[in-house]
Design a protein around this motif. Structure first.
Motif: not given
Length: 395
Positions: A227-237, A244-254, A369-376
């Motif tokens: 997940y961390e590699v996928m996230f960094q790739r997404q953030k850089e590119r 998963e990361f988009d949903a987590a970000r919406q929840k945090v910023l909401g 664990r894998y689809s909610v907590q880690m991305p969050l």
């Protein structure tokens, strides 16, 4: 729902209402993925128009539809059913559906049957398209095979490229198995090179006919690294939006509260009639679509009625529905009392709780664990780092 979590005594509609109607045109699938949870994938039986008509009538005759509705053709391979069937189906839906609510059509496909005729139809009816592709061929073909054991990657990619060339928007869902964990960069780069803009990562789950997962042996460290590699790739590119990361970000910023029990984040799978699923025979259920028509002890076959004879609202009063409701609510309360992620999840997925823990009245699963907590956690850590960088240090 009232404050006790029981059905609203003033009417049939829980709050919120149906947002997703899942219809199974046929159980048949033209390929044979080894992690598929569905039975009867060799059956070519098809939903009769009379069943479809009743499903739509029941949906709109209840007070459960209060706004726009997404109708997704799912389970088996929807495109194995002829275009003519869908043309008839849409005419039935248009005749029955009342004015007002917008119906958005969606289809989840393995992509292997897409051709010019399907593209013409999809464009004409403005279908949303989801494709199931697991990444590069060496990963995809390890699990997504024909019944003769041949890989399906080339055929799926022909479908994807045809959609792209025709300008038809699509998203991709990729099942992440143990083999995929060491290939995050290759997976991201592959989808980027194919013009994929929206990607969902489905961790291989234990569900129904898929009684074990290659990730079940606590692969937490490797999944997090993936997940961390996928996230960094997404953030850089910034070329692919990962669900998963988009949903987590919406929840945090909401600004969702972590400990608020009153369903702070709408969880369709945990709310009665947030999702309604109807199989090809007309059997219907709510909660997780993966449960529909499955043998689920001690409830029997997981269906609350059949659209040919039963209204959705009548299901609320049946002993089976009340037992399922009681157990799912018990699990949700346990989540609220014990899990700091509850406010971002709303109580987990009943199907995962049942298939992993043996009961709806339970808490954390591998899916949690894998689809909610880690991305969050990854998104929250990134936001905190950005805030620290943006805040001048004290003199």
């Amino acid at each position: 729902m009232n404050e006790t979590g029981s059905p609203n005594p003033q009417g049939c509609a829980p709050d919120p209402w149906i947002t997703l109607l899942v219809l199974q045109p046929s159980p048949f699938c033209n390929i044979n993925c080894d992690y598929c949870y569905l039975p009867n994938r060799t059956s070519t039986k098809r939903m009769a128009m009379e069943v479809l008509e009743k499903a739509v009538e029941r949906t709109f005759a209840s007070d459960l539809v209060q706004g726009d509705l997404t109708l997704i053709w799912h389970a088996g391979e929807p495109l194995a059913v002829p275009i003519a069937w869908y043309e008839d189906a849409i005419q039935v839906i248009r005749r029955i559906a009342p004015p007002g609510p917008q119906i958005r059509y969606s289809v989840q496909s393995n992509g292997t049957l897409i051709n010019d005729q399907w593209c013409d139809f999809i464009q004409r009816e403005n279908f949303c398209v989801g494709l199931s592709i697991d990444g590069p061929a060496f990963l995809h073909d390890a699990h997504r095979k024909t019944r003769r054991g041949e890989g399906t990657h080339a055929a799926a990619m022909r479908g994807l490229r045809m959609l792209r060339e025709r300008g038809i928007p699509f998203h991709v869902i990729s099942v992440i198995t143990r083999e995929a964990l060491g290939h995050a960069e290759e997976i991201y780069d592959f989808f980027e090179s194919e013009g994929v803009e929206r990607l969902g990562l489905n961790i291989e789950e234990v569900e129904a006919n898929n009684m074990s997962s290659t990730l079940a042996a606590r692969e937490d460290a490797r999944v997090r690294e993936f997940y961390e590699v996928m996230f960094q790739r997404q953030k850089e590119r910034r070329t692919i939006t990962i669900r998963e990361f988009d949903a987590a970000r919406q929840k945090v910023l909401g600004g969702v509260s972590l400990r608020d029990f009153d369903f702070p984040w709408f969880n369709e799978q945990a709310r009665p009639f947030g999702i309604v699923s109807v199989d090809w025979e007309g059997n219907f259920a709510t909660y997780s679509p993966e449960l529909l028509s499955m043998p689920v002890d001690p409830y029997g076959t997981f269906a609350f009625g059949n659209v040919k004879t039963d209204d959705f609202c009548d299901a609320l009063e049946t002993p089976k529905f009340q037992k399922v409701l009681t157990d799912i609510q018990a699990g949700i309360r346990k989540c609220a009392a014990t899990c700091s992620y509850y406010g971002y999840c709303g109580g987990g997925a009943p199907a995962n709780k049942y298939y992993e823990n043996g009961t709806f009245a339970s808490t954390q699963t591998m899916y949690c664990r894998y689809s909610v907590q880690m991305p969050l956690e990854i998104v929250l850590s990134d936001i905190e780092k950005d805030l620290q960088l943006a805040t001048p240090s004290a003199a």
